[in-house]
Scaffold this motif. Sequence first.
Motif, PDB file in Angstrom:
ATOM      1  N   ARG A  64       0.830  -1.206   0.000  1.00  0.00           N
ATOM      2  CA  ARG A  64       0.000   0.000   0.000  1.00  0.00           C
ATOM      3  C   ARG A  64       0.864   1.254   0.000  1.00  0.00           C
ATOM      4  O   ARG A  64       0.615   2.197  -0.751  1.00  0.00           O
ATOM      5  N   TYR A  68       0.881   4.127  -3.100  1.00  0.00           N
ATOM      6  CA  TYR A  68       0.640   5.562  -2.934  1.00  0.00           C
ATOM      7  C   TYR A  68       1.890   6.370  -3.264  1.00  0.00           C
ATOM      8  O   TYR A  68       1.799   7.492  -3.775  1.00  0.00           O
ATOM      9  N   THR A 140      -4.328   9.040   4.745  1.00  0.00           N
ATOM     10  CA  THR A 140      -3.644   8.013   3.939  1.00  0.00           C
ATOM     11  C   THR A 140      -2.272   7.704   4.515  1.00  0.00           C
ATOM     12  O   THR A 140      -1.894   6.531   4.658  1.00  0.00           O
ATOM     13  N   ARG A 143      -2.355   5.790   7.906  1.00  0.00           N
ATOM     14  CA  ARG A 143      -2.780   4.392   7.939  1.00  0.00           C
ATOM     15  C   ARG A 143      -1.616   3.501   8.345  1.00  0.00           C
ATOM     16  O   ARG A 143      -1.826   2.376   8.818  1.00  0.00           O
ATOM     17  N   SER A 154       4.254   7.980   0.856  1.00  0.00           N
ATOM     18  CA  SER A 154       2.913   7.405   0.884  1.00  0.00           C
ATOM     19  C   SER A 154       1.884   8.471   1.284  1.00  0.00           C
ATOM     20  O   SER A 154       1.438   8.545   2.429  1.00  0.00           O
ATOM     21  N   ALA A 156      -1.755  10.810   0.143  1.00  0.00           N
ATOM     22  CA  ALA A 156      -2.910  11.000  -0.730  1.00  0.00           C
ATOM     23  C   ALA A 156      -2.536  12.033  -1.796  1.00  0.00           C
ATOM     24  O   ALA A 156      -1.664  12.884  -1.560  1.00  0.00           O
TER      25      ALA A 156
END
Length: 274
Positions: A64, A68, A140, A143, A154, A156
């Motif tokens: 993840r 991103y 984001t 997380r 990472s 948004a």
Amino acid sequence: MPDISPTCPFAFALQAWPAIWLGDLLRYLVPASFAALLIAGLPLAWRRRRQVRARGPLPGQRWREFGYSMVTVLIFSANGALIGAGAKAGVLRLYIDFARHGWPYAVASLAVLVVAHDAWFYWTHRLLHQRWLFRWTHHTHHRSLAPTPWAAYSFAPAEAVVQAVFLSAMLLVLPLHPAVILAFLTHMIVRNVLGHAGLELMPRTWLGGWWGRWLTTTLHHDMHHAFGRCNYGLYFTWWDRLCRTEHPAYRERLRQVVERMGGASASKEVPRGA
């Protein structure tokens, strides 16, 4: 139809973008990969002495973070292409002839960039933690409660844009050479990777001395991920100290990490009032 001749700033941006994207990609991949491989290859006992958190990454978290980060690389490279177009149009103050300002100015402009970016990051970081913005911007990044080196970019898309426009804004007022910009961006990603490493990679004497007093450590940013509304700084600790947003347990926690790294004698190396 817009002019797409080679002299058109728009055409220049389109032509330059692939090379800029590749450069941004490598600038992320090389330090993040190096840190991840280094950490994985270090002796377990060495890692335990320098660990700054109890929990580990969640399953699938690294993928993840990487995904991103690829979006962030895309946004940063698009901003880089627009900077080239802005410079070609005479709007942004990018200069190519190094002799125009010389070495002293280049070093000074790099220092200005780093200090100004630290201020920009601190205040935009606090802004993005406001409830009305956090959910669709900074959430984001958060997380990752136990971030890895892959979390360095990472973000948004909205947060990536906020961080990207800093360099464009600086070029409106400060003449910069491409080499200075490269040095600044390299410093930025290396410090980001270190901040998300999960264990202190800096020498113990640095953490117990000037680095631990004035520069952010891995622990400093890791506590931000763990607790949220504290430790907003990127490179330096002075904004957090001045605005009283440094976690009250940070200095003691750093002392404990230094002690684990070097024995009880290191307990005097991070003064309580530092």
